[in-house]
Design a protein around this motif. Structure first.
Motif, PDB file in Angstrom:
ATOM      1  N   ALA A  65       0.824  -1.203   0.000  1.00 35.90           N
ATOM      2  CA  ALA A  65       0.000   0.000   0.000  1.00 35.90           C
ATOM      3  C   ALA A  65       0.861   1.258   0.000  1.00 35.90           C
ATOM      4  CB  ALA A  65      -0.934  -0.002   1.205  1.00 35.90           C
ATOM      5  N   GLN A  66       1.971   1.232   0.723  1.00 30.98           N
ATOM      6  CA  GLN A  66       2.856   2.389   0.741  1.00 30.98           C
ATOM      7  C   GLN A  66       3.512   2.598  -0.623  1.00 30.98           C
ATOM      8  OE1 GLN A  66       5.320   1.378   4.117  1.00 30.98           O
ATOM      9  NE2 GLN A  66       3.903   2.298   5.594  1.00 30.98           N
ATOM     10  N   VAL A  67       3.905   1.511  -1.279  1.00 37.45           N
ATOM     11  CA  VAL A  67       4.449   1.620  -2.632  1.00 37.45           C
ATOM     12  C   VAL A  67       3.390   2.182  -3.583  1.00 37.45           C
ATOM     13  CG1 VAL A  67       5.269   0.289  -4.618  1.00 37.45           C
ATOM     14  CG2 VAL A  67       6.181  -0.183  -2.338  1.00 37.45           C
ATOM     15  N   ALA A  68       2.151   1.693  -3.461  1.00 37.29           N
ATOM     16  CA  ALA A  68       1.067   2.194  -4.306  1.00 37.29           C
ATOM     17  C   ALA A  68       0.839   3.682  -4.096  1.00 37.29           C
ATOM     18  CB  ALA A  68      -0.218   1.417  -4.018  1.00 37.29           C
ATOM     19  N   CYS A  69       1.005   4.146  -2.854  1.00 32.83           N
ATOM     20  CA  CYS A  69       0.839   5.566  -2.561  1.00 32.83           C
ATOM     21  C   CYS A  69       1.840   6.411  -3.339  1.00 32.83           C
ATOM     22  CB  CYS A  69       0.993   5.793  -1.055  1.00 32.83           C
ATOM     23  SG  CYS A  69       0.889   7.517  -0.544  1.00 32.83           S
ATOM     24  N   PHE A  70       3.083   5.971  -3.402  1.00 33.57           N
ATOM     25  CA  PHE A  70       4.089   6.711  -4.168  1.00 33.57           C
ATOM     26  C   PHE A  70       3.745   6.735  -5.653  1.00 33.57           C
ATOM     27  CE2 PHE A  70       6.500   6.781  -0.343  1.00 33.57           C
ATOM     28  CZ  PHE A  70       7.462   7.763  -0.499  1.00 33.57           C
ATOM     29  N   HIS A  71       3.286   5.611  -6.183  1.00 29.04           N
ATOM     30  CA  HIS A  71       2.873   5.583  -7.585  1.00 29.04           C
ATOM     31  C   HIS A  71       1.682   6.516  -7.812  1.00 29.04           C
ATOM     32  CE1 HIS A  71       5.389   2.485  -9.510  1.00 29.04           C
ATOM     33  NE2 HIS A  71       5.413   1.900  -8.323  1.00 29.04           N
ATOM     34  N   ASN A  72       0.756   6.534  -6.868  1.00 29.43           N
ATOM     35  CA  ASN A  72      -0.406   7.414  -6.992  1.00 29.43           C
ATOM     36  C   ASN A  72       0.009   8.879  -6.958  1.00 29.43           C
ATOM     37  OD1 ASN A  72      -3.184   7.846  -7.274  1.00 29.43           O
ATOM     38  ND2 ASN A  72      -3.493   8.006  -5.069  1.00 29.43           N
ATOM     39  N   ALA A  73       0.939   9.214  -6.061  1.00 25.32           N
ATOM     40  CA  ALA A  73       1.437  10.594  -6.005  1.00 25.32           C
ATOM     41  C   ALA A  73       2.095  10.980  -7.320  1.00 25.32           C
ATOM     42  CB  ALA A  73       2.422  10.745  -4.854  1.00 25.32           C
ATOM     43  N   ALA A  74       2.956  10.099  -7.834  1.00 26.28           N
ATOM     44  CA  ALA A  74       3.643  10.394  -9.091  1.00 26.28           C
ATOM     45  C   ALA A  74       2.648  10.594 -10.227  1.00 26.28           C
ATOM     46  CB  ALA A  74       4.618   9.270  -9.425  1.00 26.28           C
ATOM     47  N   GLY A  75       1.562   9.807 -10.213  1.00 21.56           N
ATOM     48  CA  GLY A  75       0.553   9.935 -11.258  1.00 21.56           C
ATOM     49  C   GLY A  75      -0.205  11.246 -11.216  1.00 21.56           C
ATOM     50  N   HIS A  76      -0.253  11.884 -10.057  1.00 17.17           N
ATOM     51  CA  HIS A  76      -0.932  13.179  -9.923  1.00 17.17           C
ATOM     52  C   HIS A  76      -0.041  14.353 -10.324  1.00 17.17           C
ATOM     53  CE1 HIS A  76      -3.883  11.034  -7.344  1.00 17.17           C
ATOM     54  NE2 HIS A  76      -4.687  12.028  -7.644  1.00 17.17           N
ATOM     55  N   LEU A  77       1.279  14.144 -10.385  1.00 16.20           N
ATOM     56  CA  LEU A  77       2.211  15.270 -10.506  1.00 16.20           C
ATOM     57  C   LEU A  77       2.508  15.646 -11.949  1.00 16.20           C
ATOM     58  CD1 LEU A  77       4.842  14.372  -7.760  1.00 16.20           C
ATOM     59  CD2 LEU A  77       3.061  16.144  -7.639  1.00 16.20           C
ATOM     60  N   LEU A  78       2.654  16.941 -12.153  1.00 15.56           N
ATOM     61  CA  LEU A  78       3.236  17.454 -13.381  1.00 15.56           C
ATOM     62  C   LEU A  78       4.731  17.140 -13.403  1.00 15.56           C
ATOM     63  CD1 LEU A  78       1.599  20.997 -13.248  1.00 15.56           C
ATOM     64  CD2 LEU A  78       1.190  19.314 -15.063  1.00 15.56           C
ATOM     65  N   PRO A  79       5.365  17.079 -14.580  1.00 11.21           N
ATOM     66  CA  PRO A  79       6.827  16.977 -14.613  1.00 11.21           C
ATOM     67  C   PRO A  79       7.451  18.144 -13.834  1.00 11.21           C
ATOM     68  CG  PRO A  79       5.917  16.548 -16.785  1.00 11.21           C
ATOM     69  CD  PRO A  79       4.771  17.024 -15.925  1.00 11.21           C
ATOM     70  N   GLY A  80       8.406  17.831 -12.968  1.00  3.84           N
ATOM     71  CA  GLY A  80       9.005  18.839 -12.105  1.00  3.84           C
ATOM     72  C   GLY A  80       8.259  19.016 -10.795  1.00  3.84           C
ATOM     73  N   GLY A  81       7.093  18.370 -10.649  1.00  4.37           N
ATOM     74  CA  GLY A  81       6.333  18.447  -9.415  1.00  4.37           C
ATOM     75  C   GLY A  81       6.973  17.628  -8.311  1.00  4.37           C
ATOM     76  N   THR A  82       6.505  17.812  -7.091  1.00  2.42           N
ATOM     77  CA  THR A  82       7.143  17.175  -5.937  1.00  2.42           C
ATOM     78  C   THR A  82       6.120  16.452  -5.061  1.00  2.42           C
ATOM     79  OG1 THR A  82       6.994  19.256  -4.699  1.00  2.42           O
ATOM     80  CG2 THR A  82       9.073  18.790  -5.832  1.00  2.42           C
ATOM     81  N   PHE A  83       6.601  15.396  -4.413  1.00 10.52           N
ATOM     82  CA  PHE A  83       5.837  14.658  -3.410  1.00 10.52           C
ATOM     83  C   PHE A  83       6.540  14.849  -2.075  1.00 10.52           C
ATOM     84  CE2 PHE A  83       4.655  10.218  -1.684  1.00 10.52           C
ATOM     85  CZ  PHE A  83       3.496  10.701  -1.091  1.00 10.52           C
ATOM     86  N   VAL A  84       5.801  15.315  -1.066  1.00  8.52           N
ATOM     87  CA  VAL A  84       6.366  15.655   0.244  1.00  8.52           C
ATOM     88  C   VAL A  84       5.755  14.736   1.302  1.00  8.52           C
ATOM     89  CG1 VAL A  84       6.786  17.489   1.911  1.00  8.52           C
ATOM     90  CG2 VAL A  84       6.524  18.054  -0.518  1.00  8.52           C
ATOM     91  N   VAL A  85       6.612  14.137   2.120  1.00  9.64           N
ATOM     92  CA  VAL A  85       6.164  13.270   3.211  1.00  9.64           C
ATOM     93  C   VAL A  85       6.818  13.736   4.503  1.00  9.64           C
ATOM     94  CG1 VAL A  85       6.224  10.941   4.192  1.00  9.64           C
ATOM     95  CG2 VAL A  85       5.732  11.256   1.757  1.00  9.64           C
ATOM     96  N   GLU A  86       5.991  13.950   5.523  1.00 11.61           N
ATOM     97  CA  GLU A  86       6.479  14.230   6.875  1.00 11.61           C
ATOM     98  C   GLU A  86       6.158  13.021   7.752  1.00 11.61           C
ATOM     99  OE1 GLU A  86       5.551  17.234  10.663  1.00 11.61           O
ATOM    100  OE2 GLU A  86       4.023  16.805   9.148  1.00 11.61           O
ATOM    101  N   THR A  87       7.181  12.451   8.365  1.00 12.72           N
ATOM    102  CA  THR A  87       6.934  11.311   9.247  1.00 12.72           C
ATOM    103  C   THR A  87       8.059  11.184  10.263  1.00 12.72           C
ATOM    104  OG1 THR A  87       6.254   8.979   9.275  1.00 12.72           O
ATOM    105  CG2 THR A  87       8.092   9.566   7.821  1.00 12.72           C
ATOM    106  N   GLY A  88       7.797  10.403  11.296  1.00 12.72           N
ATOM    107  CA  GLY A  88       8.785  10.215  12.348  1.00 12.72           C
ATOM    108  C   GLY A  88       9.746   9.089  12.044  1.00 12.72           C
ATOM    109  N   ILE A  89      10.835   9.054  12.796  1.00 13.40           N
ATOM    110  CA  ILE A  89      11.779   7.944  12.760  1.00 13.40           C
ATOM    111  C   ILE A  89      11.343   6.929  13.824  1.00 13.40           C
ATOM    112  CG2 ILE A  89      14.181   7.252  13.075  1.00 13.40           C
ATOM    113  CD1 ILE A  89      13.742   8.973  10.605  1.00 13.40           C
ATOM    114  N   PRO A  90      11.200   5.665  13.471  1.00 13.13           N
ATOM    115  CA  PRO A  90      10.799   4.665  14.478  1.00 13.13           C
ATOM    116  C   PRO A  90      11.728   4.698  15.690  1.00 13.13           C
ATOM    117  CG  PRO A  90      10.765   3.717  12.281  1.00 13.13           C
ATOM    118  CD  PRO A  90      11.385   5.067  12.141  1.00 13.13           C
ATOM    119  N   GLU A  91      11.135   4.652  16.875  1.00  9.41           N
ATOM    120  CA  GLU A  91      11.911   4.825  18.105  1.00  9.41           C
ATOM    121  C   GLU A  91      12.435   3.492  18.634  1.00  9.41           C
ATOM    122  OE1 GLU A  91       9.058   7.277  20.421  1.00  9.41           O
ATOM    123  OE2 GLU A  91      10.574   8.841  20.155  1.00  9.41           O
ATOM    124  N   LEU A  92      12.990   2.688  17.753  1.00  6.89           N
ATOM    125  CA  LEU A  92      13.453   1.366  18.166  1.00  6.89           C
ATOM    126  C   LEU A  92      14.676   1.439  19.072  1.00  6.89           C
ATOM    127  CD1 LEU A  92      13.021  -0.735  14.906  1.00  6.89           C
ATOM    128  CD2 LEU A  92      11.344  -0.118  16.644  1.00  6.89           C
TER     129      LEU A  92
END
Length: 246
Positions: free
Chosen positions: A122-149
């Motif tokens: 599902a996470q891989v599909a999300c990246f493909h979905n983001a890329a499909g929405h973007l114009l050439p030169g467009g960007t995909f931004v993700v904010e997330t935490g680092i696992p606290e292992l």
């Protein structure tokens, strides 16, 4: 959080903004909107997991056309009830696969929402979905935490993240599958109530590989929205991948 109304249903939506009130402060929202508005330029933005509009509404107020995708009708209803809520288009659906008409300068996903996708597929599909929405030169931004292992001693699976007189929050980890569950124990009228939400944690390098599979390449990685350098001690990251123009 998952509840009796479904994933991020009515009972969660009713208390969500109170529980994460600090995330709505201008000191938190402002830098994020600055970055996203700069990336959008004269184009449009699409938010994956738009929720109650914490970022979408102030971004739209800056003049950026914003469309959101979210599967929680309860959260979206609260977005709609806010001033300016009618200015943000919303598609009800899974942001890993749901498509919005149009082409966008920036797609974004904030506040650990990538972890709401509980499988690697599902996470891989999300990246493909983001890329499909973007114009050439467009960007995909993700904010997330680092696992606290690093906080887990041998044999322990839980890390507390919130302790107050009326509520305790802790995450449990399965390092073999990258499954993570956030648990909340809340005192209500002297009685303890438990709720939990499943997630899948993901490392920056894994996200970079997902981006590469979707035809995106890393442009920036910061520790936060202020563009502070990302280091081994950073507790989270804001990463920006771009869609090539050639």
């Amino acid at each position: 959080m998952a509840d009796d109304d479904g994933y991020f249903g009515e009972s969660t939506a009713a208390t969500y903004e109170d529980f994460v009130a600090h995330r709505f402060s201008p000191e938190v929202v402002g830098p994020a909107v600055d970055v996203l508005a700069g990336l959008a330029g004269d184009g449009q933005a699409v938010e994956f997991g738009v929720g109650t509009g914490r970022i979408a509404l102030p971004l739209a107020a800056r003049g950026v056309p914003v469309h959101g995708i979210d599967m929680s009708r309860a959260m979206v209803a609260r977005l709609r009830a806010k001033p300016g809520g009618d200015a943000v288009g919303v598609t009800i659906g899974d942001f890993a696969t749901s498509r919005v008409a149009g082409a966008f300068s920036v797609a974004y996903l904030v506040f650990n929402t990538i972890n709401c996708l509980t499988t690697q597929d599902a996470q891989v599909a999300c990246f493909h979905n983001a890329a499909g929405h973007l114009l050439p030169g467009g960007t995909f931004v993700v904010e997330t935490g680092i696992p606290e292992l690093r906080k887990l001693p041998p044999g322990q699976t839980a890390v507390p993240f919130h302790i107050s007189p009326t509520q305790w929050g802790f995450d449990t980890y399965d390092v073999a599958t990258q499954a993570m569950t956030s648990h909340f124990v809340t005192l209500v009228d002297g009685r303890a109530e438990h709720s939990s939400t499943p997630f899948r944690y993901v490392w920056p390098a894994e996200l970079d590989l997902m981006a590469r599979l979707a035809g995106l390449r890393l442009r920036h990685r910061w520790a936060d929205w202020s563009r502070a350098p990302f280091t081994a001690e950073s507790g989270g990251h804001v990463s920006v991948w771009e869609k090539p123009t050639d």
